[in-house]
Motif scaffolding. Structure first.
Motif, PDB file in Angstrom:
ATOM      1  N   GLY A  11      29.679 128.445  82.613  1.00 28.86           N
ATOM      2  CA  GLY A  11      30.726 128.675  83.606  1.00 28.86           C
ATOM      3  C   GLY A  11      31.422 129.995  83.362  1.00 28.86           C
ATOM      4  O   GLY A  11      32.628 130.131  83.568  1.00 28.86           O
ATOM      5  N   ALA A  12      30.646 130.988  82.931  1.00 28.33           N
ATOM      6  CA  ALA A  12      31.215 132.262  82.477  1.00 28.33           C
ATOM      7  C   ALA A  12      31.901 133.052  83.578  1.00 28.33           C
ATOM      8  O   ALA A  12      32.765 133.888  83.297  1.00 28.33           O
ATOM      9  CB  ALA A  12      30.117 133.114  81.840  1.00 28.33           C
ATOM     10  N   THR A  13      31.540 132.809  84.837  1.00 31.11           N
ATOM     11  CA  THR A  13      32.116 133.602  85.922  1.00 31.11           C
ATOM     12  C   THR A  13      33.360 132.962  86.543  1.00 31.11           C
ATOM     13  O   THR A  13      34.018 133.569  87.374  1.00 31.11           O
ATOM     14  CB  THR A  13      31.067 133.837  87.027  1.00 31.11           C
ATOM     15  OG1 THR A  13      30.609 132.571  87.507  1.00 31.11           O
ATOM     16  CG2 THR A  13      29.894 134.644  86.488  1.00 31.11           C
ATOM     17  N   SER A  42      25.283 132.851  90.470  1.00 31.53           N
ATOM     18  CA  SER A  42      25.946 133.912  89.695  1.00 31.53           C
ATOM     19  C   SER A  42      25.009 134.623  88.734  1.00 31.53           C
ATOM     20  O   SER A  42      25.400 135.615  88.112  1.00 31.53           O
ATOM     21  CB  SER A  42      27.114 133.319  88.897  1.00 31.53           C
ATOM     22  OG  SER A  42      28.102 132.790  89.756  1.00 31.53           O
ATOM     23  N   ALA A  43      23.798 134.123  88.590  1.00 30.62           N
ATOM     24  CA  ALA A  43      22.850 134.738  87.663  1.00 30.62           C
ATOM     25  C   ALA A  43      22.584 136.187  88.053  1.00 30.62           C
ATOM     26  O   ALA A  43      22.475 136.521  89.231  1.00 30.62           O
ATOM     27  CB  ALA A  43      21.554 133.946  87.639  1.00 30.62           C
ATOM     28  N   GLY A  44      22.504 137.039  87.048  1.00 30.26           N
ATOM     29  CA  GLY A  44      22.264 138.464  87.283  1.00 30.26           C
ATOM     30  C   GLY A  44      23.519 139.306  87.261  1.00 30.26           C
ATOM     31  O   GLY A  44      23.447 140.537  87.138  1.00 30.26           O
ATOM     32  N   VAL A  56      24.613 137.631  83.094  1.00 31.94           N
ATOM     33  CA  VAL A  56      24.778 136.185  83.258  1.00 31.94           C
ATOM     34  C   VAL A  56      23.428 135.552  83.580  1.00 31.94           C
ATOM     35  O   VAL A  56      22.678 136.038  84.435  1.00 31.94           O
ATOM     36  CB  VAL A  56      25.791 135.882  84.387  1.00 31.94           C
ATOM     37  CG1 VAL A  56      25.901 134.372  84.626  1.00 31.94           C
ATOM     38  CG2 VAL A  56      27.157 136.464  84.042  1.00 31.94           C
ATOM     39  N   GLU A  57      23.120 134.461  82.873  1.00 31.09           N
ATOM     40  CA  GLU A  57      21.856 133.752  83.063  1.00 31.09           C
ATOM     41  C   GLU A  57      22.111 132.425  83.778  1.00 31.09           C
ATOM     42  O   GLU A  57      23.194 131.840  83.653  1.00 31.09           O
ATOM     43  CB  GLU A  57      21.196 133.465  81.709  1.00 31.09           C
ATOM     44  CG  GLU A  57      20.970 134.680  80.842  1.00 31.09           C
ATOM     45  CD  GLU A  57      20.514 134.283  79.435  1.00 31.09           C
ATOM     46  OE1 GLU A  57      19.819 133.242  79.302  1.00 31.09           O
ATOM     47  OE2 GLU A  57      20.860 134.990  78.481  1.00 31.09           O
TER      48      GLU A  57
END
Length: 345
Positions: A11-13, A42-44, A56-57
């Protein structure tokens, strides 16, 4: 452990994930590797952490290979991915409500019950933000004399409902200022069939109502307090209210203790308790307010006064940042405790 831990943030974003990243820098939190995980949407994305750029993966079970500690920002995905992370050797510190009342999972506020971390079986739960803010004020009093009764009303910021809650407050306020209509879609909850305006209003409902007419949010405060303090006999009556404040919750709390306590003794106990700040100078109109506690580490406590009826009663007013101490900071403190005491599996 003779090296820095390998960390993953799920949930980094989001708001809590971003707060983790801020706290890594503020607290000089050391890690040997870092994975930033989120949904496929949100990946990338690229995020800078402590001067280094990370991509972000997408979060998948295999993302937790070679991870020592996984910091979960919350959400239903915890139910799926936490067991997968544990299976691969990671310890999960989870912000969702998925595991809080599981008897096999410790529910921890490090200033209050750090010893419970020791019996974790791979998952450690972070309490609800309102519970953390309340207990940071009450534990020093509980240590003076056991608390028998709690009556608490919360005044919870819209950021507790995520970015959508903040946007709804801003959009409604702007529309009303222009004399325009804005149709609410988020509060009290986006999943409910009826929504109410939060601008210039308060909503006495957070989450769904249960069979006893208390909300799920209110009962979290009851059940979690009992588990954290290891005392099911404490009587707790909560009312959770959403208010038009962007960040940082406030709570009005009445307690009854076994012994009669002086206000001075209570103030001294709070002043000396790690993570609590005494802000109580009514002559100079100094008391806790959300604007002052936003982005702050400590939970502020003030308006401490004897009850007008019960000699064993104390009233107080509390405010704390629910994204920081109520979520990300508490999680990171659990990780720090594990590293300091070398209890990473």
């Amino acid at each position: 452990m003779n090296r820095y831990p390998r960390i993953a943030v799920l949930g980094a974003t989001g708001a809590v994930g971003q707060e983790f990243i801020r706290l890594f820098e503020e607290r000089n939190f050391k890690f040997s590797s870092l994975k930033l995980l989120a949904s496929a949407r949100s990946a990338g994305k690229k995020i800078s952490v402590c001067g280094k750029e990370y991509v972000v993966e997408e979060a998948k079970p295999e993302s937790f290979e070679d991870v020592d500690i996984a910091l979960f920002a919350g959400g239903n995905i915890s139910k799926v991915l936490a067991p997968e992370a544990v299976k691969r050797g990671a310890v999960v510190i989870d912000n969702s409500s998925s595991f809080r009342m599981d008897p096999e999972v410790p529910l921890v506020i490090p200033e209050i019950n750090p010893e419970d971390i020791l019996w974790n079986k791979g998952i450690i739960a972070n309490p609800n933000c309102s519970t953390i803010i309340m207990l940071m004020a009450l534990k020093p009093i509980h240590d003076l004399s056991r608390i028998k009764r709690i009556v608490v009303s919360t005044y919870q910021a819209v950021s507790g409902a995520g970015k959508e809650g903040i946007d709804e407050l801003y959009n409604e306020t702007a529309a009303i200022a222009k004399g325009e209509h804005y149709e609410p879609t988020i509060l009290p909850s986006a999943s409910l069939p009826i929504h109410y305006q939060i601008a210039y209003n308060v909503i006495p409902q957070i989450d769904i109502f249960l069979d006893d007419d208390y909300t799920k949010e209110e009962m979290k405060m009851v059940n979690e307090t009992h588990k954290i303090l290891h005392d099911d006999s404490i009587g707790i009556t909560p009312t959770a209210v959403r208010v038009p404040v962007v960040r940082s919750h406030a709570e009005s709390i009445y307690i009854e203790t076994e012994d009669v306590l002086s206000v001075d003794a209570v103030k001294e106990a709070i002043k000396n308790f790690p993570g609590a700040e005494l802000v109580d100078d009514v002559e100079n109109m100094k008391y806790p307010m959300p604007l002052d506690t936003s982005d702050k580490t400590d939970v502020a406590v003030g308006r401490i006064r004897k009850d007008l009826v019960s000699p064993n009663g104390i009233n107080l007013w509390v405010s704390g940042d629910q994204i920081r101490k109520g979520a990300a900071l508490n999680t990171l403190q659990i990780a720090e405790y594990m590293i300091e005491h070398d209890i990473i599996k």
